[in-house]
Scaffold this motif. Structure first.
Motif, mmCIF file in Angstrom:
data_model
loop_
_atom_site.group_PDB
_atom_site.id
_atom_site.type_symbol
_atom_site.label_atom_id
_atom_site.label_comp_id
_atom_site.label_asym_id
_atom_site.label_seq_id
_atom_site.Cartn_x
_atom_site.Cartn_y
_atom_site.Cartn_z
ATOM 1 N N ALA A 273 0.831 -1.202 0.000
ATOM 2 C CA ALA A 273 0.000 0.000 0.000
ATOM 3 C C ALA A 273 0.867 1.253 0.000
ATOM 4 C CB ALA A 273 -0.931 -0.014 1.209
ATOM 5 N N LEU A 274 1.906 1.243 0.820
ATOM 6 C CA LEU A 274 2.747 2.434 0.924
ATOM 7 C C LEU A 274 3.672 2.561 -0.279
ATOM 8 C CD1 LEU A 274 3.539 2.385 4.742
ATOM 9 C CD2 LEU A 274 1.922 3.821 3.510
ATOM 10 N N LEU A 275 3.928 1.452 -0.929
ATOM 11 C CA LEU A 275 4.765 1.488 -2.120
ATOM 12 C C LEU A 275 4.186 2.459 -3.155
ATOM 13 C CD1 LEU A 275 7.307 -0.024 -3.025
ATOM 14 C CD2 LEU A 275 5.860 -1.664 -4.182
ATOM 15 N N HIS A 276 2.884 2.353 -3.360
ATOM 16 C CA HIS A 276 2.230 3.271 -4.293
ATOM 17 C C HIS A 276 2.495 4.715 -3.916
ATOM 18 C CE1 HIS A 276 0.335 -0.260 -5.515
ATOM 19 N NE2 HIS A 276 -0.673 -0.258 -4.677
ATOM 20 N N GLU A 277 2.181 5.006 -2.681
ATOM 21 C CA GLU A 277 2.211 6.402 -2.230
ATOM 22 C C GLU A 277 3.602 6.988 -2.386
ATOM 23 O OE1 GLU A 277 -0.648 7.692 -1.641
ATOM 24 O OE2 GLU A 277 -1.585 5.725 -1.801
ATOM 25 N N VAL A 278 4.593 6.237 -1.976
ATOM 26 C CA VAL A 278 5.950 6.758 -2.065
ATOM 27 C C VAL A 278 6.375 6.874 -3.529
ATOM 28 C CG1 VAL A 278 8.366 6.335 -1.513
ATOM 29 C CG2 VAL A 278 6.603 5.807 0.159
ATOM 30 N N HIS A 279 5.996 5.880 -4.305
ATOM 31 C CA HIS A 279 6.477 5.848 -5.682
ATOM 32 C C HIS A 279 6.040 7.061 -6.474
ATOM 33 C CE1 HIS A 279 6.745 4.408 -9.914
ATOM 34 N NE2 HIS A 279 7.870 3.918 -9.455
ATOM 35 N N ASP A 280 4.750 7.412 -6.408
ATOM 36 C CA ASP A 280 4.358 8.606 -7.140
ATOM 37 C C ASP A 280 4.191 9.798 -6.219
ATOM 38 O OD1 ASP A 280 2.282 6.176 -8.030
ATOM 39 O OD2 ASP A 280 1.495 7.576 -6.535
ATOM 40 N N LEU A 281 5.213 10.009 -5.426
ATOM 41 C CA LEU A 281 5.282 11.205 -4.584
ATOM 42 C C LEU A 281 5.930 12.303 -5.431
ATOM 43 C CD1 LEU A 281 4.561 11.583 -1.554
ATOM 44 C CD2 LEU A 281 6.984 11.327 -1.058
ATOM 45 N N PRO A 282 5.318 13.489 -5.445
ATOM 46 C CA PRO A 282 5.920 14.573 -6.241
ATOM 47 C C PRO A 282 7.342 14.866 -5.784
ATOM 48 C CG PRO A 282 4.250 15.406 -4.736
ATOM 49 C CD PRO A 282 4.147 13.927 -4.701
ATOM 50 N N VAL A 283 8.199 15.205 -6.732
ATOM 51 C CA VAL A 283 9.621 15.372 -6.430
ATOM 52 C C VAL A 283 9.895 16.514 -5.449
ATOM 53 C CG1 VAL A 283 10.444 14.365 -8.573
ATOM 54 C CG2 VAL A 283 9.863 16.783 -8.501
ATOM 55 N N GLY A 284 9.067 17.555 -5.512
ATOM 56 C CA GLY A 284 9.327 18.718 -4.669
ATOM 57 C C GLY A 284 8.824 18.554 -3.248
ATOM 58 N N SER A 285 8.284 17.388 -2.956
ATOM 59 C CA SER A 285 7.658 17.193 -1.651
ATOM 60 C C SER A 285 8.621 17.447 -0.497
ATOM 61 C CB SER A 285 7.121 15.771 -1.571
ATOM 62 O OG SER A 285 6.741 15.465 -0.248
ATOM 63 N N PRO A 286 8.166 18.197 0.504
ATOM 64 C CA PRO A 286 8.999 18.461 1.687
ATOM 65 C C PRO A 286 9.392 17.168 2.381
ATOM 66 C CG PRO A 286 6.820 19.523 1.863
ATOM 67 C CD PRO A 286 6.843 18.814 0.562
ATOM 68 N N THR A 287 8.564 16.138 2.219
ATOM 69 C CA THR A 287 8.845 14.868 2.874
ATOM 70 C C THR A 287 10.134 14.249 2.356
ATOM 71 O OG1 THR A 287 6.474 14.505 3.070
ATOM 72 C CG2 THR A 287 7.885 12.602 3.384
ATOM 73 N N LEU A 288 10.475 14.601 1.120
ATOM 74 C CA LEU A 288 11.665 14.000 0.512
ATOM 75 C C LEU A 288 12.924 14.841 0.711
ATOM 76 C CD1 LEU A 288 10.380 12.529 -2.859
ATOM 77 C CD2 LEU A 288 11.003 11.354 -0.753
ATOM 78 N N ALA A 289 12.739 16.002 1.295
ATOM 79 C CA ALA A 289 13.889 16.890 1.461
ATOM 80 C C ALA A 289 15.036 16.163 2.137
ATOM 81 C CB ALA A 289 13.481 18.110 2.291
ATOM 82 N N SER A 290 16.069 15.909 1.365
ATOM 83 C CA SER A 290 17.240 15.252 1.920
ATOM 84 C C SER A 290 18.317 16.306 2.171
ATOM 85 C CB SER A 290 17.732 14.183 0.955
ATOM 86 O OG SER A 290 17.691 14.667 -0.373
ATOM 87 N N PRO A 291 19.136 16.079 3.184
ATOM 88 C CA PRO A 291 20.156 17.062 3.573
ATOM 89 C C PRO A 291 21.004 17.500 2.389
ATOM 90 C CG PRO A 291 20.095 15.226 5.114
ATOM 91 C CD PRO A 291 19.160 14.878 4.006
ATOM 92 N N GLY A 292 21.752 16.579 1.816
ATOM 93 C CA GLY A 292 22.589 16.934 0.682
ATOM 94 C C GLY A 292 21.758 16.922 -0.580
ATOM 95 N N ALA A 293 22.419 17.148 -1.713
ATOM 96 C CA ALA A 293 21.726 17.051 -2.987
ATOM 97 C C ALA A 293 21.690 15.588 -3.387
ATOM 98 C CB ALA A 293 22.446 17.889 -4.049
ATOM 99 N N GLY A 294 21.204 14.763 -2.466
ATOM 100 C CA GLY A 294 21.282 13.319 -2.604
ATOM 101 C C GLY A 294 20.446 12.776 -3.736
ATOM 102 N N ASP A 295 20.545 11.489 -3.893
ATOM 103 C CA ASP A 295 19.804 10.805 -4.934
ATOM 104 C C ASP A 295 18.304 10.892 -4.649
ATOM 105 O OD1 ASP A 295 18.924 9.242 -6.955
ATOM 106 O OD2 ASP A 295 20.214 7.529 -6.499
ATOM 107 N N GLU A 296 17.584 11.144 -5.689
ATOM 108 C CA GLU A 296 16.121 11.227 -5.576
ATOM 109 C C GLU A 296 15.515 9.890 -5.168
ATOM 110 O OE1 GLU A 296 12.012 11.940 -6.433
ATOM 111 O OE2 GLU A 296 13.674 13.349 -6.148
ATOM 112 N N VAL A 297 15.947 8.846 -5.879
ATOM 113 C CA VAL A 297 15.399 7.513 -5.605
ATOM 114 C C VAL A 297 15.791 7.050 -4.201
ATOM 115 C CG1 VAL A 297 15.437 5.089 -6.285
ATOM 116 C CG2 VAL A 297 15.396 6.881 -8.037
ATOM 117 N N GLU A 298 17.027 7.301 -3.839
ATOM 118 C CA GLU A 298 17.500 6.870 -2.530
ATOM 119 C C GLU A 298 16.645 7.475 -1.416
ATOM 120 O OE1 GLU A 298 19.456 4.608 -1.630
ATOM 121 O OE2 GLU A 298 19.268 5.084 0.508
ATOM 122 N N ALA A 299 16.249 8.731 -1.604
ATOM 123 C CA ALA A 299 15.401 9.385 -0.597
ATOM 124 C C ALA A 299 14.066 8.663 -0.477
ATOM 125 C CB ALA A 299 15.187 10.849 -0.977
#
Lengths: 196, 196
Positions: B150-176
């Motif tokens: 269930a959560l796989l869906h939600e995370v997978h199509d999470l918009p890229v700009g989402s604050p939830t994904l804000a990673s410290p460095g300019a890290g990998d998008e997928v890794e986040a």
DNA sequence: AACAAGTGAAACAAGTATGTCACAGTTGAC
DNA sequence: GTCAACTGTGACATACTTGTTTCACTTGTT
């Protein structure tokens, strides 16, 4: 050139039909979202023509259904006192209410129009308040809302015999599901376990 | 009375068509699960008749698609070493692999035939091992699997700009996204936060 | 080069869903 | 009781989708 709209009284009869059609549509479409109007009419105990008389088109029926579901969600948010009650209590109460609606949430969400901006705002407010109260650590209320809706499905149609629902006493079936959902959502969003 | 199956060689040509049809079907059906074969054929750059030549019926196409997706899942489970690697590592790796498939998981799951018993078993084993290792407290592996999907869906199509994904460095998008999913699933299932 | 396999275009058949209409009968509202 | 509203039956038109066939042409394989 204003032709007056003819004084067409709506009979109580007709309104009951409308309600029965919406009810049947919700049930039938939950199982097969591509079900024909004929099957919906059958489920409502009415002729297909009557469906066309109450709703100008299939789209109009879908729209009316979405509107109705949206209203129920809004009412649930209000009854749960999402804006004022302690957020953890509100979350618990909201879940109870939504379960009581007994509607197919999988369908309701799939029917994107049912989750109106107003509904989204209500949910976002709840998760923002949960964050501010320290119940969860996830900063983004949108993420909280998505997790909540996603898990709502899973918990809702969890088989009754599931070990996951095993409650100590011979407790309420619904209560067990509600507790599971709250526990799971709070845990997912980084909250400390609100266990006893 | 055994009529030998006629020595029908399958040309490399035809196999490419089959692959293109499956590819197009996956993309088109992910958006609209009731899309017509004509739209799939268009997306594949082929005529509708050709689709009918490669697949006896619409159902046959759906079945082949499910089979293909199922194989990819199984391969992913194997590559993640779900049976032998430390379960938390396996969960992380499996998520990475599934994301790399870039397939529409929402569709894949909706297409129930794609999640074969073998796939379910693999997932259940993973969550049983997570429980035994103390990474999560949820006893029922089935519940763990459902939450994961269930959560796989939600995370997978999470918009890229989402604050939830804000990673410290300019890290990998997928890794986040992978980290977020693992954190969320483990939290949802009552595990202690595996944070640094 | 020869032959089988593959393809697209066009036409066809059958099934199904949507939407409309006319007509006769029933039922609610005043 | 009267009239307007409502309903079901049956019929009709339209459109879309699936599936098949025929024919001419192109392409892969050897």
């Amino acid at each position: 050139m204003g032709g007056d709209s003819p004084p067409r009284r709506i009979r109580a009869d007709a309104e009951r039909s409308t309600a029965r059609i919406l009810e049947a549509a919700e049930a039938v479409l939950a199982v097969d979202s591509a079900a024909s109007l004929e099957r919906i009419a059958d489920a409502a105990g009415l002729a297909r023509v009557t469906v066309h008389r109450r709703f100008a088109s299939r789209t109009a029926l879908l729209d009316a259904l979405a509107e109705q579901l949206s209203q129920r969600y809004l009412l649930g948010l209000a009854k749960a006192r999402v804006e004022t009650a302690p957020p953890l209590i509100a979350l618990h109460r909201l879940t109870e209410i939504v379960f009581d609606l007994k509607l197919s949430h999988r369908f309701a969400v799939q029917l994107s129009a049912a989750i109106t901006p107003a509904v989204l705002d209500g949910l976002d407010l709840l998760f923002a308040r949960l964050r501010d109260a320290g119940a969860i650590t996830a900063a983004d209320p949108v993420w909280g809302r998505q997790v909540f809706l996603a898990l709502l499905h899973e918990v809702h149609d969890l088989p009754v015999g599931s070990p996951t629902l095993a409650s100590p006493g011979a407790g309420d079936e619904v209560e067990a599901k509600v507790s599971l959902l709250v526990r799971t959502v709070v845990g997912a969003l980084g909250g400390s376990d609100p266990h006893s």
